[in-house]
Structures are given as C-alpha cells and as structure tokens.
Design a protein around this motif. Structure first.
Motif, PDB file in Angstrom:
ATOM      1  N   UNK A  93     -14.766 -22.053  35.816  1.00  0.00           N
ATOM      2  CA  UNK A  93     -15.851 -22.608  36.629  1.00  0.00           C
ATOM      3  C   UNK A  93     -15.261 -23.528  37.694  1.00  0.00           C
ATOM      4  N   UNK A  94     -15.333 -23.099  38.952  1.00  0.00           N
ATOM      5  CA  UNK A  94     -14.799 -23.895  40.060  1.00  0.00           C
ATOM      6  C   UNK A  94     -15.723 -25.082  40.318  1.00  0.00           C
ATOM      7  N   UNK A  95     -15.127 -26.263  40.488  1.00  0.00           N
ATOM      8  CA  UNK A  95     -15.889 -27.492  40.759  1.00  0.00           C
ATOM      9  C   UNK A  95     -15.214 -28.248  41.889  1.00  0.00           C
ATOM     10  N   UNK A  96     -15.539 -29.558  42.026  1.00  0.00           N
ATOM     11  CA  UNK A  96     -14.917 -30.357  43.102  1.00  0.00           C
ATOM     12  C   UNK A  96     -13.416 -30.427  42.974  1.00  0.00           C
ATOM     13  N   UNK A  97     -12.861 -30.197  41.780  1.00  0.00           N
ATOM     14  CA  UNK A  97     -11.411 -30.322  41.572  1.00  0.00           C
ATOM     15  C   UNK A  97     -10.650 -29.268  42.384  1.00  0.00           C
ATOM     16  N   UNK A 152      -4.313 -21.386  28.386  1.00  0.00           N
ATOM     17  CA  UNK A 152      -4.650 -22.627  29.104  1.00  0.00           C
ATOM     18  C   UNK A 152      -3.956 -23.821  28.455  1.00  0.00           C
ATOM     19  N   UNK A 153      -3.414 -24.695  29.304  1.00  0.00           N
ATOM     20  CA  UNK A 153      -2.757 -25.914  28.825  1.00  0.00           C
ATOM     21  C   UNK A 153      -3.439 -27.116  29.468  1.00  0.00           C
ATOM     22  N   UNK A 154      -3.803 -28.092  28.666  1.00  0.00           N
ATOM     23  CA  UNK A 154      -4.361 -29.352  29.178  1.00  0.00           C
ATOM     24  C   UNK A 154      -3.198 -30.313  29.393  1.00  0.00           C
ATOM     25  N   UNK A 155      -2.779 -30.452  30.642  1.00  0.00           N
ATOM     26  CA  UNK A 155      -1.645 -31.313  30.961  1.00  0.00           C
ATOM     27  C   UNK A 155      -2.124 -32.760  31.090  1.00  0.00           C
ATOM     28  N   UNK A 171      -5.925 -28.841  41.171  1.00  0.00           N
ATOM     29  CA  UNK A 171      -5.320 -29.605  42.255  1.00  0.00           C
ATOM     30  C   UNK A 171      -5.014 -31.050  41.871  1.00  0.00           C
ATOM     31  N   UNK A 172      -5.444 -31.468  40.708  1.00  0.00           N
ATOM     32  CA  UNK A 172      -5.106 -32.807  40.220  1.00  0.00           C
ATOM     33  C   UNK A 172      -3.654 -32.871  39.754  1.00  0.00           C
ATOM     34  N   UNK A 199       3.080 -32.725  36.992  1.00  0.00           N
ATOM     35  CA  UNK A 199       2.759 -34.100  36.617  1.00  0.00           C
ATOM     36  C   UNK A 199       1.312 -34.391  37.006  1.00  0.00           C
ATOM     37  N   UNK A 200       0.645 -35.157  36.151  1.00  0.00           N
ATOM     38  CA  UNK A 200      -0.740 -35.516  36.399  1.00  0.00           C
ATOM     39  C   UNK A 200      -1.605 -35.144  35.216  1.00  0.00           C
ATOM     40  N   UNK A 201      -2.894 -34.961  35.482  1.00  0.00           N
ATOM     41  CA  UNK A 201      -3.839 -34.604  34.423  1.00  0.00           C
ATOM     42  C   UNK A 201      -4.728 -33.482  34.940  1.00  0.00           C
ATOM     43  N   UNK A 202      -4.733 -32.371  34.233  1.00  0.00           N
ATOM     44  CA  UNK A 202      -5.543 -31.233  34.655  1.00  0.00           C
ATOM     45  C   UNK A 202      -5.166 -29.978  33.893  1.00  0.00           C
TER      46      UNK A 202
END
Length: 225
Positions: A93-97, A152-155, A171-172, A199-202
């Motif tokens: 689901x594409x969102x603002x991210x 899928x990986x939650x980084x 993109x985060x 690096x980051x969260x996404x």
C-alpha cells in the motif's frame, strides 16, 4: 479493488477483482487472463512520470515503454497478472512514505499511484546494478514481483543486503555501497561482491535469487544462435 496473490512463492499469480469503474495500470504483457467485458487500453501514462518522456524514463529503469490500463465497467470484473520471471509477488500500500523499486520489479498499480524515474547515483552503477530505479509515490495499491521468493524486512538501524537481491525499499531508508566484511580480497574471493548498507527505519523487500548471477550461470550453457 481486491487483490489476492496465489501460488506463492515460486509461480505467483495476482488475482485482481474490481469495483465498478476502477482502473489498474500494469506492465505491458503482464495479463494472463481476464473477464471478457474488461476494457483494455495502452498508454504512456498521463500525469507524473507520464507521456513520451515518462515512457522513455521508465525504459531507462528497465521497464516497458508502454503500460496497459484495465478498467472494469461493473463490479466483479477480474484480471489475472503474472511477472515474466518465475518468482513471487507482494502487495504493497503506497502512502506518503513512497518507495524506491529496483528495475523490472514493478508489475502493476492502481491509477492514482505515480511511477517516475529515480536517480540513485553512481554508487548503484559501481554495485553492478542500474543507476536508475523507479520512484513510486501517491496513494494506492502496488504489486511488486521478484526472481524467486520475496520477503519483507523491518529495518530499524542498519541492515546489509547483497545488491542483486534488492526488490524495493521505503524512502525513509538511506544506503551506501560497500564490502560485506573488512577485506576487499575476502569479499570477492568469497563470492559476495558488493553489498548495500541500509540505515534508518522502514521496510525493505528482498528476493532469494539474483538475476545477474543466474544469467552468468545459464548463459554459457545456452546453444549459440
């Protein structure tokens, strides 16, 4: 619309059921079956990332010049889609991210999702991958395909992935190209090559097989033309 993914993970098929008047944009040649009353048209896609320039930009990203648009005049219309390579699919689901998608992994999206070309810098070229990746924005349904299974990986912090196994990432996340260990010689002798350090969260989506490595393995065994 309702999207179900069947026959995962090795030969995934997307079953899309429309509400009245809904549209789905798909990579040319992705349709394998549909209801007889579905309206189909070919487009360069209007809006962001559309027109002739948008089509040419998508070609640089490894996608088709043209896109197919499926529209159901009544509720209950069906379309079945499948990628060119044997593998898996994921419904996102594409969102603002927004999402950055590796070349050839885009399969389809709802009409309010924008497809543009994103420049990931020459660091991607040095990794052996395309320097142009697809930039996905807007809001709506998106179907991604992979070579082999997709996961899928939650980084949250830092994560390392072989460059040939990346399907998409939010993109985060930022990334750099580097070696997997402390030694360049050890990296290449071990067959790992270059990796992406995120690096980051996404969210990060990876595939189990590498198309480049597969081509290098199979190519020499094919009969000459």
């Amino acid at each position: 619309m309702e999207i179900k993914i069947l026959q995962q993970p090795d030969c995934a098929i997307a079953h899309v059921t429309f509400k009245a008047g809904e549209e789905l944009v798909a990579e040319a040649g992705a349709m394998i079956a549909m209801s007889g009353y579905i309206n189909v048209s070919t487009t360069l896609r209007q809006g962001k990332g559309g027109g002739v320039l948008g089509g040419l930009k998508r070609m640089l990203g490894g996608e088709s010049l043209f896109l197919s648009v499926f529209r159901s005049p009544t509720a209950g219309g069906e379309v079945f889609l499948a990628p060119k390579l044997l593998g898996d699919m994921v419904h996102y689901q594409v969102s603002n991210v927004g999402l950055v998608v590796q070349a050839t992994s885009y399969l389809a999206s709802s009409s309010n999702v924008d497809i543009d070309l994103g420049f990931q810098g020459f660091k991607s070229l040095f990794s052996g991958e395309s320097i142009f990746w697809l930039d996905i924005s807007g809001r709506g349904d998106l179907l991604l395909s992979s070579f082999g299974a997709i996961y899928e990986i939650e980084v949250d912090g830092e994560y390392v992935v072989d460059t040939g196994h990346i399907v998409a990432f939010e993109k985060t996340l930022n990334f750099t190209i580097g070696k997997p260990g402390s030694s360049w010689i050890g990296a290449f002798l071990g067959g790992e090559g270059l990796v992406c350090r995120f690096k980051g969260k996404g969210k990060l989506f990876c595939q189990t097989h590498n198309t480049l490595a597969f081509g290098q393995l199979i190519g020499p065994q094919l009969p000459p033309r």
